[in-house]
Each structure stands twice: as C-alpha cells, then as structure tokens.
Write an enzyme that holds these catalytic residues in place. Sequence first.
Site, mmCIF file in Angstrom:
data_model
loop_
_atom_site.group_PDB
_atom_site.id
_atom_site.type_symbol
_atom_site.label_atom_id
_atom_site.label_comp_id
_atom_site.label_asym_id
_atom_site.label_seq_id
_atom_site.Cartn_x
_atom_site.Cartn_y
_atom_site.Cartn_z
ATOM 1 N N GLU A 1 -5.166 -8.580 0.908
ATOM 2 C CA GLU A 1 -5.646 -8.293 2.266
ATOM 3 C C GLU A 1 -7.132 -7.990 2.214
ATOM 4 O O GLU A 1 -7.590 -7.285 1.315
ATOM 5 C CB GLU A 1 -4.986 -7.035 2.860
ATOM 6 C CG GLU A 1 -3.672 -7.227 3.516
ATOM 7 C CD GLU A 1 -3.188 -5.935 4.197
ATOM 8 O OE1 GLU A 1 -4.019 -5.158 4.701
ATOM 9 O OE2 GLU A 1 -1.970 -5.732 4.211
ATOM 10 N N GLU B 1 0.805 -1.227 0.000
ATOM 11 C CA GLU B 1 0.000 0.000 0.000
ATOM 12 C C GLU B 1 0.836 1.273 0.000
ATOM 13 O O GLU B 1 0.868 2.004 1.000
ATOM 14 C CB GLU B 1 -0.941 0.027 1.215
ATOM 15 C CG GLU B 1 -1.991 -1.064 1.198
ATOM 16 C CD GLU B 1 -3.094 -0.833 2.231
ATOM 17 O OE1 GLU B 1 -3.004 0.140 3.003
ATOM 18 O OE2 GLU B 1 -4.044 -1.621 2.264
HETATM 19 C C1 NOJ Z 1 -3.614 -2.331 5.522
HETATM 20 C C2 NOJ Z 1 -2.219 -2.629 5.984
HETATM 21 O O1 NOJ Z 1 -1.459 -3.196 4.966
HETATM 22 C C3 NOJ Z 1 -2.152 -3.477 7.234
HETATM 23 O O2 NOJ Z 1 -0.864 -3.349 7.736
HETATM 24 C C4 NOJ Z 1 -3.231 -3.042 8.211
HETATM 25 O O3 NOJ Z 1 -3.104 -3.665 9.443
HETATM 26 C C5 NOJ Z 1 -4.569 -3.360 7.604
HETATM 27 N N1 NOJ Z 1 -4.708 -2.637 6.367
HETATM 28 C C6 NOJ Z 1 -5.752 -3.017 8.497
HETATM 29 O O4 NOJ Z 1 -5.777 -1.662 8.727
#
Ligand code: NOJ
Length: 461
Positions: A371, A181
């Site tokens: 994710e 991200e």
């Molecule tokens: C995006 C991130 O990559 C991750 O590190 C984070 O814990 C999750 N979203 C949830 O916010």
Amino acid sequence: MVTFVQTFHLSYQQKINARSFGPDFLWGVAIAAAQNEGAYNVDGRGLSIWDTFSRRSGKIKGGAKPTEACDFYYRYKDDLMLVKALGFTVFRFSISWSRILPEGMGRVNKEGIAFYHKLIDECLQLGLVPYVTLYHWDLPHELQKNGGWTSHQMLKWFTRFVTVCSEEYGNNVKNWIILNEPMGFTSLGYMLGMHAPGKTGLGNFLPAVHNAALCQAEGGRIVRALVGKANIGTTFSCSEVIPYTQKEDDILAAKRADALLNRLFIEPALGRGYPQEENFPFLEKLHLYNKAWKYTERMKFNFDFIGLQNYFPITVKYNALIPYLHASEVKAATRKVPHTAMGWEINADSFQRMIKRFWLYGGVKEIIVSENGAAFKDELVNGVVDDTQRIDYFQQYIAAMLRAKKEGVNVNGYLAWTLTDNFEWSEGYAARFGLIYLDYKTQLRTIKNSGYWFRDFLRQA
Ligand code: NOJ
C-alpha cells in the site's frame, strides 16, 4: 548548484516508467472488504465490528457508515474492468470474515463463499493476479462480543476462518496476505479507541497485540499446509520516526515510538520476539512472552514476502503528559512541510529509507509495497479530477522505491492505495485516496488524472 540538482532530479523522475523496474515487477491496486463492498446485510452476511461501531460510536466523520461504501459487492465487474483499463496486473482485496462465517465461527455462509469465487474467477479471466488479504480489520461482531482480539480464543477462531478460506480458494489463489497492518488495528482499535471496536488501554492492547502476533504466524502455517505453491506474506505499516530536536529526551521518545510503530510485529515474525527497548516499561509485559520459548517459536513464520505499507514519516518530541509513551507528534502542518489532506508529511526519501531498513533486518526474502498513496481534496469539475498533487506524490514515491531497488533491496511490487475513493475508517467518506473519483450518491466512477497518469506510466513498460 541547487538549480542543477533540482533540474536533474526532475528529469530523472520524468524518465522513469514501469519498464525501469524490470518485466517481473508487479503493479497493482489494493482495496479492502469493509471499505469497498457495502451490501452489509445481504446474502446472509453477519455484522462486522465496523457495522456496529459506526452505528454507535459518534467517532466517524459525518456519522458515516460502511453499509453501502462503493457498492463493490454489486459492481466488482465494472471495477475490475477499470483496474484492467488502467493497466494494472495485480488486484489486492480482502475477504469479509462475517460474509463467510456470519457468527465468526461455526456455520459457513454459502452465498458469501460464492461471492469471492465469482470475484476471483473474474480476476483470473481478466488476467489480474489476485492477492488476497485474510484480515483487513473487519472482525465479525459476534466474536467481538466475546472479547475479539483480546480473547485467548482468537487463535482458534482465526484458524477456522483461515482454514475455510484456504480450502475454498487455494486452487485459484496463490498469493496470500495474512494480516493487514496489525499495529494499525491493535493500536487504533484496542488502545486508542478511535477505530472499531473502540476499546482503550493497555489491558486491551497488550493481549490484542499478542493474539495478533500469534495469528499472523499461525495463519501463515495454515495456508502453507493447505495451499499448494502458496506465496505467503503479511503486511506491516511503517513510519520513520524522527526526533524533533537532538536533545536526549526527544531522541529517546523517538526510539520508543519507533519500537512501537515499526518493530512490534516484524521482530516476532522474524523469530526475535518482541522488540527490546531500554527505558520502555510499556513493552515489559510482552517481554514475558519472549522468555517463553514456545511463544518466540510460535510467533515466527518464514514469510515468502512482507508487504510494506508506508505513507509518511512522523516527527516526535518528548511529552510527559502522554501515558506510557511520553512522546507526541509535531504535525507536518506545524512544521510547515508538505503534507496531504490527512495531514501526513510527504517525504519520499523517508519511504526509501524505510524500504531499505526493513530489507536490512535480514531474514526478509522479498518486499512488496502493498500500500502507498495519498488523500487530497479532490474536486470533480466538468467531468475532470485534476489531482496533480497525487500525481506528484506517486512520482516521488515510485522514484524513491526505484532508488531503494537500485541499492540492492529485493522490492518486487507496488500496490497503489487505492482503486476508488472509499470508506476511510474513522474519516468516513471525507478522505479520498482513489485513482478513481466516486460520487457516493450516484456511485458514478470518474478516472482521476492520477489514474490516467498511472495508465501511461504502465503502458510504457
Ligand atoms: C492503511 C490501511 O490498510 C487502509 O485500510 C487505509 O485506508 C490506508 N492505510 C489509508 O489510511
């Protein structure tokens, strides 16, 4: 009629299981070094920006620090057994840069190198396919002292890190994710100051964006050159942006937010340069780079897959008080729609639309949902965590992904966020996203009902 549609929807959801996605679909869980490992100062590890930021910022809930986190550094064998027990076959984790190169550059730390060899070997022994993220937000503190992501040296630093990792682990690891991200860490860390390293303003944000776009593509090229038969991806956060009303001001506000949240990194990666959006002077500086041919080329890389990370859509309205963007969010709670403990709207149809939209860009070969998940206020009662809301969330989102697949999107994997509750950045330990409940005092792990739900869902494959 409504009842019929609802009933149909429900029974349709109940019928799907992993088998509905075909035998080659990948099912896994994802974690990240800074959120799980702990052991922040052992075996030669250098500090990361999250170690230093959490000490001084006052910006992390409860003053939490990632010093111990889930103690994954010492408990990785147990955790991998749990991954296996739940029936997943892919394990995504990230490499802590400052464990490998404590100063960010220069000297390699043999003990850090050894840790990931052990972790990878253990995955392979258990039959888990490792997906390795190179950068999941934990820049070495030493590099931040010299500007971090805003520095023009970033490309050189990142090249060194990626080279060391590819050469060390390339024989056993074939699946690589270059950045996690980039929009997340550049905006939260270098524009809004909410995440490490806590920098603010366009003067930090724009160079950080540009360096991240360059590193993303260059990282891909390095892994391609050094790792035989590599499968290379990078991840993008995405959130559908919905205008609050159909007034022109709101529609334009939504377009600006969309350019920033959903287009800023994928478009340069696909070779289109930074997004062009009228009435958005914010991005003009970046457009200068588009005009330089070498940058458009250098930000481009032919990724084998893209990792999509989607949790929620956002609704925005025009707001003159917000600098540059002139848009602000109308929260899910205000709109009285279902949301998670993070306040994030639960909307699986929106997830389906985003998967489809990224596919329709053209030039994307394969999508892996790298994710997806939800935080709720879990409670451990008599040894049980009855997180029905999370089960419902997964059911809805996975069903939406199947609809996208049936519409022709080449989506071939789903990695749940996350294995155990962990250090959720500025939320500290307050937000629980895990399939496994963590008692942070004792480090005791308890599989939540959502974990058992996943096991049954996968078993039927
Ligand atoms: C995006 C991130 O990559 C991750 O590190 C984070 O814990 C999750 N979203 C949830 O916010």
